[in-house]
Design a protein around this motif. Structure first.
Motif, mmCIF file in Angstrom:
data_model
loop_
_atom_site.group_PDB
_atom_site.id
_atom_site.type_symbol
_atom_site.label_atom_id
_atom_site.label_comp_id
_atom_site.label_asym_id
_atom_site.label_seq_id
_atom_site.Cartn_x
_atom_site.Cartn_y
_atom_site.Cartn_z
ATOM 1 N N THR A 11 1.562 5.840 -1.645
ATOM 2 C CA THR A 11 0.701 6.416 -0.799
ATOM 3 C C THR A 11 1.253 6.045 0.534
ATOM 4 O O THR A 11 1.677 5.010 0.783
ATOM 5 C CB THR A 11 -0.732 6.508 -1.002
ATOM 6 O OG1 THR A 11 -1.113 4.809 -0.656
ATOM 7 C CG2 THR A 11 -1.192 6.435 -2.423
ATOM 8 N N GLU A 12 0.880 6.809 1.488
ATOM 9 C CA GLU A 12 0.941 6.473 2.898
ATOM 10 C C GLU A 12 -0.547 5.979 3.021
ATOM 11 O O GLU A 12 -1.543 6.512 3.064
ATOM 12 C CB GLU A 12 1.199 7.543 3.650
ATOM 13 C CG GLU A 12 1.410 7.256 5.324
ATOM 14 C CD GLU A 12 1.431 8.403 6.071
ATOM 15 O OE1 GLU A 12 1.116 8.493 7.426
ATOM 16 O OE2 GLU A 12 1.876 9.585 5.414
ATOM 17 N N LEU B 68 -3.547 5.266 5.477
ATOM 18 C CA LEU B 68 -3.962 5.785 6.872
ATOM 19 C C LEU B 68 -4.960 4.934 7.256
ATOM 20 O O LEU B 68 -4.797 4.672 8.649
ATOM 21 C CB LEU B 68 -4.905 7.010 6.496
ATOM 22 C CG LEU B 68 -4.060 8.302 5.843
ATOM 23 C CD1 LEU B 68 -4.753 9.462 5.537
ATOM 24 C CD2 LEU B 68 -2.947 8.679 7.082
ATOM 25 N N LEU B 69 -5.434 4.172 6.632
ATOM 26 C CA LEU B 69 -6.575 2.986 6.983
ATOM 27 C C LEU B 69 -6.402 1.752 6.155
ATOM 28 O O LEU B 69 -7.009 2.095 4.893
ATOM 29 C CB LEU B 69 -8.038 3.447 7.459
ATOM 30 C CG LEU B 69 -8.975 2.548 8.123
ATOM 31 C CD1 LEU B 69 -8.363 2.633 9.577
ATOM 32 C CD2 LEU B 69 -10.366 3.100 8.122
ATOM 33 N N PRO C 66 -4.165 13.711 6.862
ATOM 34 C CA PRO C 66 -5.217 12.901 7.678
ATOM 35 C C PRO C 66 -6.046 13.657 8.368
ATOM 36 O O PRO C 66 -5.941 14.725 8.840
ATOM 37 C CB PRO C 66 -4.354 12.032 8.663
ATOM 38 C CG PRO C 66 -3.180 12.259 8.177
ATOM 39 C CD PRO C 66 -2.782 13.712 7.408
ATOM 40 N N ALA D 194 -9.088 13.305 11.147
ATOM 41 C CA ALA D 194 -9.283 12.279 12.234
ATOM 42 C C ALA D 194 -10.722 11.903 12.071
ATOM 43 O O ALA D 194 -11.360 11.077 12.459
ATOM 44 C CB ALA D 194 -8.638 12.729 13.439
ATOM 45 N N LEU E 249 -11.567 9.554 9.351
ATOM 46 C CA LEU E 249 -11.087 8.337 9.648
ATOM 47 C C LEU E 249 -11.851 7.771 10.701
ATOM 48 O O LEU E 249 -12.165 6.358 10.600
ATOM 49 C CB LEU E 249 -9.740 8.416 10.012
ATOM 50 C CG LEU E 249 -8.820 8.877 8.839
ATOM 51 C CD1 LEU E 249 -7.220 9.187 9.350
ATOM 52 C CD2 LEU E 249 -8.610 7.705 7.733
ATOM 53 N N PHE F 242 -5.803 6.723 2.212
ATOM 54 C CA PHE F 242 -4.600 6.845 2.097
ATOM 55 C C PHE F 242 -4.265 8.296 2.006
ATOM 56 O O PHE F 242 -4.969 9.285 1.664
ATOM 57 C CB PHE F 242 -4.113 6.260 0.574
ATOM 58 C CG PHE F 242 -4.497 4.873 0.360
ATOM 59 C CD1 PHE F 242 -3.757 3.817 0.867
ATOM 60 C CD2 PHE F 242 -5.784 4.577 -0.026
ATOM 61 C CE1 PHE F 242 -4.188 2.497 0.697
ATOM 62 C CE2 PHE F 242 -6.100 3.338 -0.217
ATOM 63 C CZ PHE F 242 -5.269 2.069 0.122
ATOM 64 N N ARG F 243 -2.898 8.883 2.350
ATOM 65 C CA ARG F 243 -2.378 10.115 2.351
ATOM 66 C C ARG F 243 -1.736 10.294 0.902
ATOM 67 O O ARG F 243 -0.972 9.458 0.661
ATOM 68 C CB ARG F 243 -1.360 10.649 3.468
ATOM 69 C CG ARG F 243 -1.012 11.906 3.469
ATOM 70 C CD ARG F 243 -0.223 12.362 4.532
ATOM 71 N NE ARG F 243 0.385 13.602 4.391
ATOM 72 C CZ ARG F 243 1.209 13.967 3.582
ATOM 73 N NH1 ARG F 243 1.706 13.190 2.586
ATOM 74 N NH2 ARG F 243 1.484 15.084 3.288
#
Length: 136
Positions: free
Chosen positions: A5-6, A8-9, A88, A90, A93, A110-111
């Motif tokens: 995954t990417e 994100l946080l 994402p 925002a 998050l 995660f993305r």
């Protein structure tokens, strides 16, 4: 099965059953912040509890209040163990960031594209700090 995954946080590791939603959701009016249950009468997973799950979101329906709902879920101990987002969000998050600033343990995010989320439904997932998903 292993997926990357990417992040994100960051956070984690995280594990839990995957609740892969089949439709986008609005946390504001869609999730009860006290119980963690999906309460949107039109949502296909109405009645399901998101607490402790790896919550896979194919999309979200915006409301600037969604961050407050997620913050309340975290404070009540009813938050997901991690969020998998198609894109994402925002606002969500922001809720996680605020929780961390308040010293509360917030789940990582995660993305992961929605198409890759679907096969994870109902499986137990482990997500490493590096964003690697292992499905059982």
């Amino acid at each position: 099965m292993e997926l990357k995954t990417e992040i994100l946080l960051p956070g984690g590791p995280a594990d839990g059953p995957c609740l892969a939603l089949s439709a986008p959701i609005s946390f504001w009016g869609g999730v009860d912040p006290k119980t963690g249950r999906i309460i949107d009468a039109r949502h296909p997973q109405r009645g399901r509890d998101i607490a402790g799950t790896i919550l896979a979101l194919p999309g979200t329906i915006g409301s600037s209040s969604a961050s407050a709902v997620l913050l309340e879920l975290i404070h009540a101990g009813r938050a997901p163990a991690a969020l998998l987002m198609d894109a994402p969000d925002a606002i969500l998050l922001l809720g996680l960031v605020v929780a961390r600033e308040m010293g509360w343990p917030a789940p990582p995010a995660f993305r992961l594209p929605a198409a890759e989320q679907k096969p994870l439904a109902g499986r137990r997932l482990m997500i490493s700090e590096e964003g690697v998903i292992r499905a059982q």
